[in-house]
Design an enzyme around this catalytic site. Structure first.
Site, PDB file in Angstrom:
ATOM      1  N   GLU A   1      42.680 -32.584 -33.893  1.00 11.46           N
ATOM      2  CA  GLU A   1      43.530 -31.837 -32.954  1.00 11.46           C
ATOM      3  C   GLU A   1      43.968 -32.805 -31.865  1.00 11.46           C
ATOM      4  O   GLU A   1      43.128 -33.467 -31.259  1.00 11.46           O
ATOM      5  CB  GLU A   1      42.750 -30.687 -32.303  1.00 11.46           C
ATOM      6  CG  GLU A   1      42.320 -29.631 -33.290  1.00 11.46           C
ATOM      7  CD  GLU A   1      41.541 -28.497 -32.638  1.00 11.46           C
ATOM      8  OE1 GLU A   1      41.545 -28.394 -31.397  1.00 11.46           O
ATOM      9  OE2 GLU A   1      40.926 -27.729 -33.385  1.00 11.46           O
TER      10      GLU A   1
ATOM     11  N   GLU B   1      34.252 -27.322 -34.004  1.00  9.13           N
ATOM     12  CA  GLU B   1      33.653 -27.778 -32.738  1.00  9.13           C
ATOM     13  C   GLU B   1      32.252 -27.220 -32.503  1.00  9.13           C
ATOM     14  O   GLU B   1      31.999 -26.517 -31.510  1.00  9.13           O
ATOM     15  CB  GLU B   1      34.577 -27.420 -31.575  1.00  9.13           C
ATOM     16  CG  GLU B   1      35.873 -28.206 -31.612  1.00  9.13           C
ATOM     17  CD  GLU B   1      36.738 -28.041 -30.373  1.00  9.13           C
ATOM     18  OE1 GLU B   1      36.542 -27.071 -29.633  1.00  9.13           O
ATOM     19  OE2 GLU B   1      37.613 -28.882 -30.162  1.00  9.13           O
TER      20      GLU B   1
HETATM   21  C1  GAL Z   1      39.929 -26.789 -29.422  1.00 11.28           C
HETATM   22  C2  GAL Z   1      39.700 -25.823 -30.570  1.00 11.28           C
HETATM   23  C3  GAL Z   1      41.000 -25.207 -31.019  1.00 11.28           C
HETATM   24  C4  GAL Z   1      41.743 -24.701 -29.846  1.00 11.28           C
HETATM   25  C5  GAL Z   1      41.979 -25.815 -28.889  1.00 11.28           C
HETATM   26  C6  GAL Z   1      42.768 -25.419 -27.677  1.00 11.28           C
HETATM   27  O1  GAL Z   1      38.794 -27.028 -28.713  1.00 11.28           O
HETATM   28  O2  GAL Z   1      39.110 -26.466 -31.656  1.00 11.28           O
HETATM   29  O3  GAL Z   1      40.737 -24.177 -31.928  1.00 11.28           O
HETATM   30  O4  GAL Z   1      41.017 -23.678 -29.279  1.00 11.28           O
HETATM   31  O5  GAL Z   1      40.752 -26.295 -28.454  1.00 11.28           O
HETATM   32  O6  GAL Z   1      42.103 -24.518 -26.897  1.00 11.28           O
END
Ligand code: GAL
Length: 647
Positions: A300, A142
């Site tokens: 994700e 990110e």
């Molecule tokens: C995303 C990040 C993950 C985790 C997730 C939940 O932005 O890439 O590593 O932190 O959020 O917080």
């Protein structure tokens, strides 16, 4: 369609790995992502690499037919590194190094960081180059276009400006530095905007270059790692995972060196009762697909309640885990990886919920995930299909930057302007691509181009060609306001679009949270944020202000030009205002559509050579009963119905 999970073997006792891999295989998980933040486990002491544990984890999955995506761990350098190179920590606007907190503290331009990042990326990619289970690489995590104020970034910005303009005179002219004695008399005076001086008071032309540079810095960091991965693993699929953060990078530049776009998808958990406030992540998904104009992946995906740096949110409502993932497939994702397999029991994110709770007892959410895996398997026949759209929405990274630099009025945001029209087009069941302003527009029937705030000469020429050849274009307020340096254009608005739109803005009123009424086709609408009073030249008026300072003047216009039509919307309305207007526009242009869908119902299609799938999604917390093309549907909350036809 592929379903996967994000897995952090370094967070768990080894005894758990095997059971986890076993359960994943049994449930239908096809891919795991690993090693994202694991630098301190991969290189516990400087130059001492320990990859055996990762070999073992990869092997456990490979044995069960589960593919692996590995990450470069450069978002989290180990503490020994910071101890040795304190200057590689990001510097804040006050000139102080930020505190080493949870992650992402490194300056991505620091030569020390880059040297150590090169080495770990080299070691990892050389090591796994021949491993057939490793199917793709994710670079970092990110990446955001933040500004760092260290000496390296200061001179980096200066070099960027020097290369762009060549002479100080040219910089001064581009920034309009004659205002308020801002003229540079030496290159050393050019630096990022440090100190406690409010950014809003700084020169917007200079600030646009600061934003461009910050974004460029991200792309350069990515390119450097991509080059190493390509050298060691020729043919590897390379990506990075992005999201909608405050300091957005230019997505098109960010992914230009990469093979596939990946997105971290966290759709809303709290669904408002007011349909005006309903918000669909379809917007993000369509934008992600449009970056490379091809299918993408979700790296994700929401799995449970969120919470860590904020109080915990509600958990995922029944239907959300499966429904939101299928929504991503419907909009062109080929793989969806859920974040994360099991909720962490330690660390800052221990309350950000994965598919399985701390208890390690799979529950309701996991059961729904299992259902998703079954459906995804049935959808394997859709491999190779894509979303084909006759409608496009234009996104301009420069306008996004410039709009953030100078908010136009209270409550008015660039992305919000895009969302309103995206929602309107989708509410008629039109597949809608969100693509970069300036891209060719062949193949589209209708293009919505809200808030083209910063000029793009190539983009203007594409729009001109598109309309004259028969296309339908929707423009809005705040088009044609700034030149490419973010200075105001000295001509009537919408400047470069006056001929196309056949109107001129005779005056504007930044309403903010105030409202006016607009009458269109004998119906009154409440409009807010902004109003342009339009003088029609060749256009005709479709709507007039029925209240406010501009009572009686044109608010929405229609212009026939060449073989096409251009609409200009001078104000900002609600859901119904846009859907009514869009209905009229589609009818005028004879663009086939499904008619206005009920609130929350989304229909999209993917097609391949001899196969077509229609996805009908109830993106709401209420059950819905409706008719579509004469057929009755009853869908539960977040339920997706998929109809596949072979042609
Ligand atoms: C995303 C990040 C993950 C985790 C997730 C939940 O932005 O890439 O590593 O932190 O959020 O917080």
């Amino acid at each position: 369609m592929i379903v996967g999970v994000d897995y952090y073997p370094e967070h768990w006792d080894r005894q758990l790995w095997e059971a986890d891999a076993e359960l994943m295989a049994k449930t239908g998980v096809k891919v795991v992502r690993m090693a994202e933040f694991a630098w301190s486990r991969l290189e516990p002491r400087e130059g001492e690499f320990e990859l055996d544990w990762l070999d073992e984890a990869v092997e456990l999955f490979a044995k069960r037919g589960i593919d692996v995506i590995l990450c470069t761990p450069t978002s989290c350098p180990p503490l020994w590194f910071y101890e040795k190179y304190p200057d590689s920590v990001r510097t804040d606007a006050e000139g102080k190094r930020i505190a080493i907190g949870i992650r992402g503290h490194r300056c991505i331009a620091s030569p020390d960081l880059l040297r150590y990042a090169d080495r770990i990326v080299n070691v990892l990619t050389e090591h796994f180059a021949q491993n057939k289970a490793v199917k793709a690489w994710q670079i970092d995590n990110e990446l955001e276009a933040d500004i760092c104020f260290c000496g390296v970034c200061e001179s980096g910005f200066r070099e960027y400006v020097k290369n762009k303009y060549g002479t100080l005179d040219a910089v001064n002219a581009a920034y309009g530095n004659n205002v308020w004695s801002g003229e540079y008399s030496s290159w050393e005076q050019i630096k990022p905007p440090s100190g406690s001086y409010p950014h809003a008071w700084l020169n917007p032309a200079y600030m646009l270059d600061v934003k461009r540079y910050a974004s460029h810095r991200v792309a350069r960091f990515i390119r450097r790692q991509a080059d190493i991965i390509r050298k060691n693993c020729p043919g590897a699929v390379i990506t990075t995972n992005t999201w909608f953060c405050e300091a957005l990078p230019d997505f098109y530049e960010e992914f230009s060196q990469l093979d596939v776009v990946s997105f971290d998808n966290y759709p809303p958990l709290n669904i408002p009762d007011d349909p005006e406030e309903l918000y669909s992540h379809a917007f993000h998904l369509d934008l992600m697909r449009g970056i490379k104009r091809k299918n993408f992946m979700i790296m994700e995906q929401l799995s449970g309640g969120m919470g860590c740096w904020s109080p915990m949110s509600r958990t995922t409502a029944p239907g959300m885990i499966k429904g939101y993932s299928l929504q991503a497939f419907a909009h062109g994702a080929d793989a969806v990886l859920h974040f994360r397999w099991r909720t962490a029991v330690s660390g800052a994110e221990m309350h950000w919920h994965g598919l399985i709770d701390h208890s390690n007892v799979p529950g309701r959410r996991f059961a729904e995930f299992g259902q998703l895996c079954i459906t995804a398997k049935e959808l394997e026949k859709l491999r190779g299909t894509a979303v084909k759209s006759r409608a496009a929405l234009l996104y301009s990274p420069e306008s996004e930057f410039a709009f953030k630099i100078q908010p136009q009025t209270q409550g008015m945001y660039y992305l919000e302007q895009l969302r309103l029209l995206h929602r309107a087009l989708c509410s008629y069941g039109l597949n809608t691509d969100i693509i970069e302003y300036g891209e060719p527009l062949d193949g589209y029937d209708i293009v919505a181009a809200p808030t083209l705030y910063v000029r793009n000469v190539k983009g203007e020429a594409e729009l001109d060609k598109f309309v004259r050849n028969g296309g339908t274009l929707i423009l809005t307020n705040r088009c044609g306001v700034k030149d490419e340096h973010n200075n105001c254009i000295m001509s009537p608005l919408p400047s470069g679009f006056t001929e196309l739109a056949g109107i001129r803005v005779s005056e504007y009123d930044p309403l903010g949270y105030s409202a006016v009424t607009v009458r269109m086709n004998s119906k009154e609408y409440r409009c807010t944020r902004w109003c342009d009073s339009l003088q029609t030249d060749t256009a005709v008026s479709l709507a007039e202000y029925s209240g406010g300072y501009f009572k009686g003047s044109c608010a929405v216009s229609e212009n026939v030009i060449g073989k096409g039509r251009v609409y200009y919307i001078g104000t900002v309305g609600g859901r119904e205002f846009y859907s009514d207007l869009t209905g009229y526009i589609l009818e005028k242009a004879h663009i086939p559509n499904l008619g206005l869908l009920p609130d929350g119902i989304e229909v999209t299609e993917r097609e391949g050579e001899d196969i077509r799938a229609r996805f009908i999604f109830n993106n709401s917390k209420n059950s819905a009963e409706f008719c579509l093309e004469g057929k009755a549907f009853a869908l539960g909350p977040f339920e997706m119905r998929i109809k596949i036809t072979n042609e």
